[in-house]
Design a protein around this motif. Structure first.
Motif, PDB file in Angstrom:
ATOM      1  N   UNK A 107       1.145  -1.388  -0.144  1.00 18.66           N
ATOM      2  CA  UNK A 107       0.279   0.027  -0.431  1.00 18.66           C
ATOM      3  C   UNK A 107       0.565   1.417   0.140  1.00 18.66           C
ATOM      4  N   UNK A 108       2.577   1.503   0.503  1.00 18.81           N
ATOM      5  CA  UNK A 108       3.438   2.291   0.282  1.00 18.81           C
ATOM      6  C   UNK A 108       3.034   3.011  -1.328  1.00 18.81           C
ATOM      7  N   UNK A 109       2.828   1.999  -2.399  1.00 17.09           N
ATOM      8  CA  UNK A 109       3.035   2.169  -2.957  1.00 17.09           C
ATOM      9  C   UNK A 109       2.072   2.357  -4.490  1.00 17.09           C
ATOM     10  N   UNK A 110       0.485   2.100  -4.033  1.00 17.92           N
ATOM     11  CA  UNK A 110      -0.612   2.284  -4.686  1.00 17.92           C
ATOM     12  C   UNK A 110      -0.883   3.727  -4.370  1.00 17.92           C
ATOM     13  N   UNK A 111      -1.626   3.799  -5.652  1.00 16.92           N
ATOM     14  CA  UNK A 111      -2.931   4.811  -5.727  1.00 16.92           C
ATOM     15  C   UNK A 111      -4.323   3.799  -5.723  1.00 16.92           C
ATOM     16  N   UNK A 112      -4.756   4.534  -5.265  1.00 20.69           N
ATOM     17  CA  UNK A 112      -6.332   4.124  -5.495  1.00 20.69           C
ATOM     18  C   UNK A 112      -7.754   4.496  -4.188  1.00 20.69           C
ATOM     19  N   UNK A 113      -8.714   3.800  -4.388  1.00 21.87           N
ATOM     20  CA  UNK A 113      -9.764   4.337  -3.877  1.00 21.87           C
ATOM     21  C   UNK A 113     -10.088   3.248  -2.958  1.00 21.87           C
ATOM     22  N   UNK A 114     -10.940   3.551  -1.486  1.00 25.13           N
ATOM     23  CA  UNK A 114     -11.226   2.641  -0.461  1.00 25.13           C
ATOM     24  C   UNK A 114     -12.787   3.642  -0.537  1.00 25.13           C
ATOM     25  N   UNK A 124      -5.703   1.955  -9.191  1.00 28.02           N
ATOM     26  CA  UNK A 124      -4.806   2.253 -10.473  1.00 28.02           C
ATOM     27  C   UNK A 124      -3.779   3.232 -10.043  1.00 28.02           C
ATOM     28  N   UNK A 125      -3.233   2.879 -11.679  1.00 29.19           N
ATOM     29  CA  UNK A 125      -1.381   3.829 -11.881  1.00 29.19           C
ATOM     30  C   UNK A 125      -1.996   4.760 -12.672  1.00 29.19           C
ATOM     31  N   UNK A 126      -0.549   5.669 -13.188  1.00 27.84           N
ATOM     32  CA  UNK A 126      -0.766   6.680 -14.301  1.00 27.84           C
ATOM     33  C   UNK A 126      -1.202   6.887 -15.164  1.00 27.84           C
ATOM     34  N   UNK A 127      -0.907   5.545 -15.644  1.00 23.58           N
ATOM     35  CA  UNK A 127      -1.435   4.532 -17.198  1.00 23.58           C
ATOM     36  C   UNK A 127      -2.607   4.318 -17.396  1.00 23.58           C
ATOM     37  N   UNK A 128      -3.214   4.257 -16.547  1.00 28.78           N
ATOM     38  CA  UNK A 128      -4.798   3.512 -16.265  1.00 28.78           C
ATOM     39  C   UNK A 128      -5.063   2.544 -16.403  1.00 28.78           C
ATOM     40  N   UNK A 129      -3.731   1.692 -14.894  1.00 25.66           N
ATOM     41  CA  UNK A 129      -3.772   0.204 -15.184  1.00 25.66           C
ATOM     42  C   UNK A 129      -4.491  -0.020 -13.957  1.00 25.66           C
ATOM     43  N   UNK A 130      -6.167  -1.110 -13.892  1.00 24.38           N
ATOM     44  CA  UNK A 130      -6.612  -0.484 -11.864  1.00 24.38           C
ATOM     45  C   UNK A 130      -6.027  -2.315 -12.405  1.00 24.38           C
ATOM     46  N   UNK A 131      -4.967  -2.299 -10.940  1.00 25.77           N
ATOM     47  CA  UNK A 131      -4.091  -3.690 -10.846  1.00 25.77           C
ATOM     48  C   UNK A 131      -5.508  -4.324  -9.410  1.00 25.77           C
ATOM     49  N   UNK A 132      -5.800  -4.316  -9.064  1.00 22.20           N
ATOM     50  CA  UNK A 132      -7.064  -4.488  -7.844  1.00 22.20           C
ATOM     51  C   UNK A 132      -8.017  -3.887  -8.006  1.00 22.20           C
ATOM     52  N   UNK A 133      -9.406  -5.015  -7.129  1.00 27.19           N
ATOM     53  CA  UNK A 133     -10.559  -4.693  -7.529  1.00 27.19           C
ATOM     54  C   UNK A 133     -11.483  -5.620  -6.768  1.00 27.19           C
ATOM     55  N   UNK A 134     -11.871  -5.080  -5.503  1.00 29.97           N
ATOM     56  CA  UNK A 134     -11.871  -6.086  -4.293  1.00 29.97           C
ATOM     57  C   UNK A 134     -13.372  -5.306  -3.737  1.00 29.97           C
ATOM     58  N   UNK A 135     -14.617  -6.266  -3.527  1.00 29.31           N
ATOM     59  CA  UNK A 135     -16.002  -5.558  -2.816  1.00 29.31           C
ATOM     60  C   UNK A 135     -16.187  -7.285  -2.142  1.00 29.31           C
ATOM     61  N   UNK A 136     -16.190  -6.690  -0.326  1.00 28.75           N
ATOM     62  CA  UNK A 136     -16.850  -7.699   0.330  1.00 28.75           C
ATOM     63  C   UNK A 136     -17.716  -8.778  -0.419  1.00 28.75           C
ATOM     64  N   UNK A 137     -18.147 -10.033  -0.100  1.00 27.13           N
ATOM     65  CA  UNK A 137     -19.034 -10.238  -0.963  1.00 27.13           C
ATOM     66  C   UNK A 137     -20.497  -9.607  -0.166  1.00 27.13           C
TER      67      UNK A 137
END
Length: 160
Positions: free
Chosen positions: A54-61, A74-87
């Motif tokens: 998490x020290x290197x990631x940008x995103x939202x909670x 998300x990174x500056x290129x527009x790559x969404x690396x992680x996308x997770x929601x609690x069941x």
């Protein structure tokens, strides 16, 4: 139910680790075997790994009534690396709210498209939100094969 979206910060590592672990082990059990889920997320939540990551990631909670229920990076290129929601929060608009925040961030940072390597479960969510599959692939994770999809979405100015 009130969903609040805020920037992800390094102090969120415990919540992010829990959300990821639960989303993989509970939320994808209809699509992936136990062996595949264990290869993907491990047998326990690796908090030290999440703290470092998490020290290197940008995103939202996303928080539902103050409790973290989902996150997207998300990174500056527009790559969404992680996308997770609690069941327990699935189907309540959490993912869509996170994706909206990510799209706006991407446009503000000069990205013209979003890309991701989506799981079997995430594929339908992304497709419902205007993404297309570029190709299907199989990856090896700790000697176990997992199917996923390279996906993209072209961004209009102003997002979405």
């Amino acid at each position: 139910m009130t969903i609040e979206i805020r920037p992800l910060c390094a102090e969120d590592f415990r919540d992010v680790g829990r959300i990821f672990f639960c989303a993989v082990h509970e939320g994808t059990q209809h699509a992936y075997t136990l062996e595949q889920r264990r290869a993907w997320a491990g047998d326990t939540i690796d908090l030290s790994r999440w703290k470092d990551r998490l020290t290197t990631l940008a995103g939202f909670i996303a928080e539902e009534d103050g409790d973290p229920v989902g996150f997207m990076t998300i990174d500056r290129t527009g790559y969404v690396d992680l996308a997770f929601v609690l069941p327990s929060a699935a189907g309540k608009g959490v993912g869509g709210s996170l994706l909206n925040a990510v799209e706006h961030w991407a446009v503000a940072n000069g990205a013209t498209r979003l890309t991701s390597a989506a799981s079997l479960v995430a594929r339908s969510f992304f497709e419902k939100n205007g993404w297309t599959v570029l190709e299907e692939e199989e990856i090896d994770r700790h000697g176990v094969v997992l199917r996923r999809f390279q996906m993209q979405k072209t961004l209009a100015e102003g997002g979405q």
